[in-house]
Scaffold this motif. Structure first.
Motif, PDB file in Angstrom:
ATOM      1  N   GLN A   1      -0.011   4.963   1.800  1.00 13.69           N
ATOM      2  CA  GLN A   1      -1.105   5.615   2.514  1.00 13.69           C
ATOM      3  C   GLN A   1      -0.501   7.467   1.987  1.00 13.69           C
ATOM      4  O   GLN A   1       0.377   7.864   2.360  1.00 13.69           O
ATOM      5  CB  GLN A   1      -0.914   5.525   3.898  1.00 13.69           C
ATOM      6  CG  GLN A   1      -1.936   6.197   4.746  1.00 13.69           C
ATOM      7  CD  GLN A   1      -1.915   6.138   6.057  1.00 13.69           C
ATOM      8  OE1 GLN A   1      -2.070   6.961   7.067  1.00 13.69           O
ATOM      9  NE2 GLN A   1      -2.017   4.834   6.539  1.00 13.69           N
TER      10      GLN A   1
ATOM     11  N   ARG B   1      -2.185  -0.738  -2.693  1.00 13.65           N
ATOM     12  CA  ARG B   1      -3.782  -0.275  -2.479  1.00 13.65           C
ATOM     13  C   ARG B   1      -3.454   1.187  -1.932  1.00 13.65           C
ATOM     14  O   ARG B   1      -2.560   1.544  -1.051  1.00 13.65           O
ATOM     15  CB  ARG B   1      -4.273  -1.186  -1.416  1.00 13.65           C
ATOM     16  CG  ARG B   1      -5.842  -0.835  -1.055  1.00 13.65           C
ATOM     17  CD  ARG B   1      -6.541  -1.508  -2.200  1.00 13.65           C
ATOM     18  NE  ARG B   1      -7.867  -1.274  -2.126  1.00 13.65           N
ATOM     19  CZ  ARG B   1      -9.015  -1.869  -1.534  1.00 13.65           C
ATOM     20  NH1 ARG B   1      -8.417  -3.185  -0.860  1.00 13.65           N
ATOM     21  NH2 ARG B   1     -10.139  -1.891  -1.211  1.00 13.65           N
TER      22      ARG B   1
ATOM     23  N   CYS C   1       0.897  -1.101  -0.037  1.00 14.90           N
ATOM     24  CA  CYS C   1      -0.157  -0.026  -0.009  1.00 14.90           C
ATOM     25  C   CYS C   1       0.954   1.150  -0.043  1.00 14.90           C
ATOM     26  O   CYS C   1       2.319   1.174   0.435  1.00 14.90           O
ATOM     27  CB  CYS C   1      -0.874   0.208   1.298  1.00 14.90           C
ATOM     28  SG  CYS C   1       0.011   0.101   2.831  1.00 14.90           S
TER      29      CYS C   1
END
Length: 294
Positions: free
Chosen positions: A181, A206, A179
């Motif tokens: 963020q 992600r 991921c």
């Protein structure tokens, strides 16, 4: 290729950010905070976002006390936490300056300190909080690999990285970065147009979207008549509209909600379960950007 939506944190509609835990003293007692965590689990929310700079580690410590008091919660939740930022008041040098520390020794120690404060043996995901221009990627990658091998960390990822920054770290490890963020909202939509979004999809990262409500200032960026019409057409509040706008993006970015307000969480969840008409999605974007789509 496996869809982003069926991979990392599959079926997770919303992540609850713990950055503002210190702003809610009514939740600081272990029993009370544990009850609050349990209430979120009942809503289907089991992912909680931390970082070592949130409250100078105090947010992790309070959360850990709740888990220690009610250890049955540990197996029901997933924790994301981060390291790599040193705030000016935390700098013990003569310079007293905010800086980044994506250094192998610092990352290794940060993982152990986070586990200690959180009173857990493993965190689900550990992130490098900011790209550090002084980062030596190879030893940092080794430390992350050792933490995964030791069972201290399940997944690794990054935060606020640009494509070539995460790709350089990825080239130094066989473990997948799961991921990134990074900021995303109606008021911060540039990554959807500069190739960052497509790079994350291509590299199968992600998107964990922080500040999904634009710092709570969305109303100031949208004409009231548009908001009112959107509310009438969809039945959604301003918060729900903002979250629905994000959730509709391919790859399904997961909003990281910074608010611990119960009504705000309810509204955000409603947005996660709503689909906006394509034309309304663009109308909201156009209004916030102040210009038409080219």
């Amino acid at each position: 290729m496996t869809s982003q939506a069926t991979g990392y944190l599959a079926n997770t509609p919303l992540i609850l950010g713990m950055m503002r835990l210190l702003d809610h003293p009514q939740l600081h007692a272990p029993k009370t905070l544990a009850a609050w965590i349990e209430s979120q689990l009942e809503r289907g929310l089991d992912v909680f976002d931390h970082a070592d700079i949130y409250g100078d580690g105090e947010c992790e410590r309070l959360f850990g006390e709740a888990l220690a008091a009610y250890p049955g919660l540990r197996d029901k939740i997933r924790i994301v936490t981060k390291t790599g930022i040193v705030l000016a008041h935390q700098d013990t040098s003569q310079w007293q300056t905010k800086h980044y520390r994506a250094e192998a020794k610092h990352v290794s120690g940060a993982i152990d300190r986070a586990l200690g404060r959180l009173r857990v043996e493993q965190v689900d995901t550990f992130l490098i909080h900011r790209p550090d221009p002084l980062m030596d990627a190879e030893p940092v990658a080794r430390v992350l690999e050792e933490a995964v091998s030791a069972g201290k960390v399940r997944h690794i990822g990054v935060s606020n990285f640009r494509p070539e920054q995460w790709r350089w770290l990825q080239k130094n490890t066989d473990l997948p970065l799961v991921c990134n963020q990074a900021e995303l909202s109606l008021t911060h939509a540039e990554p959807l147009f500069d190739g960052t979004h497509e790079a994350q999809l291509s590299d199968r990262l992600r998107w964990l979207a922080w500040s999904p409500l634009g710092g709570g200032k969305l109303a100031g960026h949208l004409p009231e008549d548009l908001l009112e019409t959107a509310r009438e057409h969809t039945g959604l509040s301003e918060t729900s509209l903002a979250i629905a706008w994000i959730s509709q993006i391919p790859g399904q970015p997961i909003p990281v909600l910074g608010s611990m307000n119960d009504d705000r969480i309810k509204a955000a969840l409603e947005g996660c379960n709503s689909v906006l008409p394509r034309t309304l999605w663009f109308a909201l974007l156009e209004a916030v950007r102040g210009r038409r789509v080219p």
